[in-house]
Write a protein that holds these residues in place. Structure first.
Motif, short mmCIF file in Angstrom:
data_model
loop_
_atom_site.label_atom_id
_atom_site.label_comp_id
_atom_site.label_asym_id
_atom_site.label_seq_id
_atom_site.Cartn_x
_atom_site.Cartn_y
_atom_site.Cartn_z
N GLN A 240 0.81 -1.21 0.00
CA GLN A 240 0.00 0.00 0.00
C GLN A 240 0.85 1.27 0.00
OE1 GLN A 240 -4.03 -0.04 1.74
NE2 GLN A 240 -3.21 1.41 3.21
N ASP A 241 2.10 1.16 0.45
CA ASP A 241 2.96 2.34 0.48
C ASP A 241 3.85 2.44 -0.75
OD1 ASP A 241 4.50 0.14 1.10
OD2 ASP A 241 5.46 1.03 2.87
N ASP A 242 3.49 1.75 -1.83
CA ASP A 242 4.26 1.79 -3.08
C ASP A 242 3.33 2.19 -4.22
OD1 ASP A 242 5.91 1.49 -5.25
OD2 ASP A 242 5.97 -0.70 -5.15
N SER A 243 3.49 3.42 -4.72
CA SER A 243 2.63 3.91 -5.79
C SER A 243 3.24 3.74 -7.18
CB SER A 243 2.31 5.40 -5.58
OG SER A 243 1.59 5.59 -4.38
N ASP A 244 4.45 3.20 -7.26
CA ASP A 244 5.17 3.15 -8.53
C ASP A 244 5.00 1.84 -9.28
OD1 ASP A 244 6.17 5.70 -8.09
OD2 ASP A 244 7.91 4.94 -6.98
N TYR A 245 4.18 0.95 -8.78
CA TYR A 245 4.01 -0.36 -9.40
C TYR A 245 3.33 -0.20 -10.77
CZ TYR A 245 3.75 -5.45 -9.18
OH TYR A 245 3.94 -6.79 -9.41
N PRO A 246 3.79 -0.91 -11.82
CA PRO A 246 3.32 -0.66 -13.18
C PRO A 246 1.81 -0.75 -13.37
CG PRO A 246 5.30 -2.00 -13.24
CD PRO A 246 4.92 -1.88 -11.80
N LYS A 247 1.16 -1.73 -12.75
CA LYS A 247 -0.29 -1.87 -12.96
C LYS A 247 -1.05 -0.69 -12.37
CE LYS A 247 -0.26 -6.11 -11.23
NZ LYS A 247 -0.70 -7.45 -10.76
N PHE A 248 -0.65 -0.25 -11.19
CA PHE A 248 -1.31 0.90 -10.57
C PHE A 248 -1.08 2.16 -11.38
CE2 PHE A 248 -1.50 4.44 -7.51
CZ PHE A 248 -2.74 4.22 -6.95
N GLN A 249 0.14 2.36 -11.84
CA GLN A 249 0.44 3.54 -12.64
C GLN A 249 -0.36 3.54 -13.95
OE1 GLN A 249 2.38 6.34 -12.07
NE2 GLN A 249 2.30 5.56 -9.96
N ALA A 250 -0.53 2.37 -14.56
CA ALA A 250 -1.33 2.27 -15.79
C ALA A 250 -2.78 2.64 -15.52
CB ALA A 250 -1.23 0.87 -16.37
N ALA A 251 -3.32 2.18 -14.38
CA ALA A 251 -4.70 2.51 -14.04
C ALA A 251 -4.88 4.01 -13.82
CB ALA A 251 -5.14 1.74 -12.79
N MET A 252 -3.92 4.64 -13.10
CA MET A 252 -4.02 6.07 -12.86
C MET A 252 -3.92 6.86 -14.17
SD MET A 252 -4.56 6.34 -9.61
CE MET A 252 -5.48 4.80 -9.85
N ALA A 253 -3.03 6.42 -15.07
CA ALA A 253 -2.89 7.11 -16.35
C ALA A 253 -4.15 6.96 -17.20
CB ALA A 253 -1.68 6.56 -17.10
N PHE A 254 -4.77 5.79 -17.13
CA PHE A 254 -6.01 5.58 -17.89
C PHE A 254 -7.11 6.51 -17.39
CE2 PHE A 254 -10.04 3.44 -18.85
CZ PHE A 254 -9.89 3.24 -20.22
N ILE A 255 -7.19 6.68 -16.08
CA ILE A 255 -8.17 7.60 -15.52
C ILE A 255 -7.91 9.02 -16.01
CG2 ILE A 255 -8.97 8.67 -13.36
CD1 ILE A 255 -8.49 5.94 -11.99
N ASP A 256 -6.64 9.41 -16.00
CA ASP A 256 -6.28 10.76 -16.46
C ASP A 256 -6.65 10.98 -17.92
OD1 ASP A 256 -5.22 11.51 -14.00
OD2 ASP A 256 -3.17 10.93 -14.53
#
Length: 555
Positions: free
Chosen positions: A533-549
């Motif tokens: 939970q304290d790691d925001s740099d993981y590729p899947k999470f970053q892809a989800a955030m970019a898709f939202i953007d």
């Protein structure tokens, strides 16, 4: 999809030589209030006179009420993990709530109605299997009652192997009703133990919080890093938080309460907390009604949601989870009920009973919501991502009502996972990711066909779960490591981007609920967008955030 937990509850029984630090018995500290204020948990006993009358709410299921949610433009939802002693999802600030039992290396006596142990000895295990990803420093233990508290120097893993306890009781800072634990996080986790429980003043209302939150945990309730990680998602699916699969809840008295000693048991998290979480995150809740729930249970559930949820939020309602899936108890129940009602045999009986019960639940929610004019009900029917089975369900007319279930729903939902059943010998990370990429068109092609069929009935397609499905329990340790590394690889993030783009552009799907927010890696899967939970740099999470953007809600 059958999802198993990555860790089993370690029950260490028998007599052992134990080294421990001890702290004396305590008495009652100042009273600890129930959670409240800016998360308003609310009354746990809604009125008894809940009507179950005929449908009188033509507009109650309008899925688009006026709302100004900060994440309203997000096209993604997220499935949240169960609250457990080994969960990498830090849901609550009060660590006690994450516990699943008090019997670690201990023999409990009877408990009170809230689950607090009245005699014997107690061991509460927390934060194991997290690879040290939880906050270090001092934890404060607040409690009422009297007992002898101690921390063991040595604890044991599921195989019985010894390992150091992450926590040590700081005797010099202990006072009655308030203990201090010095915690150095590792993968081991920590155990707090106590014994010599006072016969007339047993320990209860215990709270374990990091010292940074001692003054605020009763008002904040939820861990701020958890809230930070979910804030971009439009909707929160509570299937695992509610422990939906195999739930034994039938009557309203069976439900978990905010006054329960623990929230990490098989009952799941109290509904009041789920509503408070949706309010805090300004996110639509997605509820999975237990498969055994009576009409009275459903009506009381709907009443509590109606009365406590922010009126600007929508309410997604789904009957149980994957009732089509023969690996779950809810499938057996639906099949038996369907066959007893003469709806067919086997899978047909299960699917048809599921459709019938879904509509009955929708009707109850509509009636309850209509009593106050509450809008925003979103009715979800789900199927396997199989066009043949989905169309068979869509075409079934209930002989009892003459209605098609799909025409009583707002959305049809599927779980179009990609990269299922990976090879036993994937060869390399690159080769496995090539296989995953090739599987995207196949799974989304099935979803597209289902969506086209649903739209014939005026119903759109959403995803109740989805993402990569790299899991093969029979693979070797070497193959499992390749599965892990494939999820860690930046290219996996690129595949998520491709996958979600195709969901929008090719499938013409709408809300997509990824599975899931955070989890570790094991032979049972690598489901999380995050590994910690304290790691925001993981590729899947970053892809989800970019898709939202890049993709404001397009419907």
């Amino acid at each position: 999809m059958t999802k198993k937990n990555a860790f089993l509850l370690p029950l260490i029984l028998g007599l052992m030589l134990l080294l421990f630090n001890a702290c004396g018995a305590g008495s009652n500290p100042p009273a600890i209030d129930n959670p409240g204020n800016n998360n308003e948990v609310g009354d746990t006993t809604p009125d008894d006179d809940v009507a179950n009358g005929d449908d009188g709410a033509a507009d109650a299921h309008d899925p688009t009420p006026d709302a100004a949610d900060i994440n309203d433009d997000s096209p993604l939802a997220i499935n949240l993990a169960s609250v457990t002693y080994y969960s990498r999802q830090w849901t609550f600030l009060d660590q006690t709530k994450q516990g699943g039992g008090f019997a670690y290396a201990a023999t409990n006596g009877p408990t009170d109605q809230s689950g607090w142990v009245l005699s014997g000895d107690v061991g509460l295990f927390l934060n194991t299997g997290l690879d040290g990803h939880y906050s270090p420093g001092r934890y404060i233990v607040l409690y009422e009652g009297e007992a002898e508290f101690f921390t063991r120097t040595t604890i044991w893993d599921a195989d019985g192997s010894p390992m150091p306890n992450d926590a040590t009781l700081n005797e010099t800072l202990c006072v009655p009703g308030r203990l201090v634990l010095d915690v150095s996080p590792s993968n081991n986790g920590f155990v707090l133990s106590y014994r010599a429980i006072h016969a007339t003043d047993p320990v209860k209302n215990m709270k374990i919080v990091h010292e940074d939150y001692e003054d605020t945990f009763e008002q904040e309730i939820f861990h701020p890093q958890f809230i930070e990680k979910i804030k971009r998602f439009n909707t929160l699916r509570f299937m695992d938080l509610m422990r939906t699969n195999g739930s034994t809840q039938r009557d309203w008295v069976d439900r978990p309460l905010t006054t329960d000693a623990l929230q990490g048991t098989a009952k799941g998290v109290a509904l009041e907390y789920l509503v408070a979480l949706a309010n805090k995150a300004s996110a639509n809740p997605w509820f999975n009604i237990p498969h055994l729930a009576t009409d009275d249970y459903v009506a009381r559930f709907a009443t509590l949601v109606r009365d406590q949820l922010d009126p600007g939020l929508k309410v997604y309602v789904e009957y149980s989870n994957e009732v089509w899936n023969g690996g779950f108890e809810q499938y057996n129940y639906a099949r038996n009920q369907g066959e007893a009602a003469g709806l067919g045999t086997g899978r047909d009986a299960a699917d048809r009973f599921y459709c019938r019960r879904s509509v009955e639940i929708f009707d109850i929610f509509e009636t309850v919501f209509a009593e106050t004019g509450r809008q925003g009900l979103v009715r979800v029917i789900a199927s396997q991502n199989s066009p043949w089975w989905a169309k068979r369900m869509m075409g079934w007319v209930d002989p009892q009502t003459g209605r098609l279930a799909i025409e009583q729903a707002d959305y049809w939902a599927v779980a179009p996972y990609f990269c299922g059943n990976p090879p036993l010998d994937p060869g390399s990370v690159t080769a496995l990711l090539d296989i995953c990429e090739a599987s995207i068109d196949d799974t989304l092609g099935s979803a597209e066909e289902i969506g086209d069929a649903a739209r014939v009935h005026g119903v759109e397609l959403i995803a109740y779960e989805g993402g990569q499905h790299i899991r093969n329990d029979s693979a070797s340790a070497g193959a499992q490591e390749i599965y892990n590394l494939a999820n860690d690889d930046p290219r996996m993030g690129e595949l998520y981007t491709t996958y979600l783009d195709k969901w929008r552009n090719d499938v013409d799907g709408q809300l997509f609920a990824l599975f899931s927010l955070v989890s570790g890696q094991s032979i049972y899967g690598r489901w999380g967008l995050l590994k910690a939970q304290d790691d925001s740099d993981y590729p899947k999470f970053q892809a989800a955030m970019a898709f939202i953007d890049d993709n404001p809600r397009w419907w």
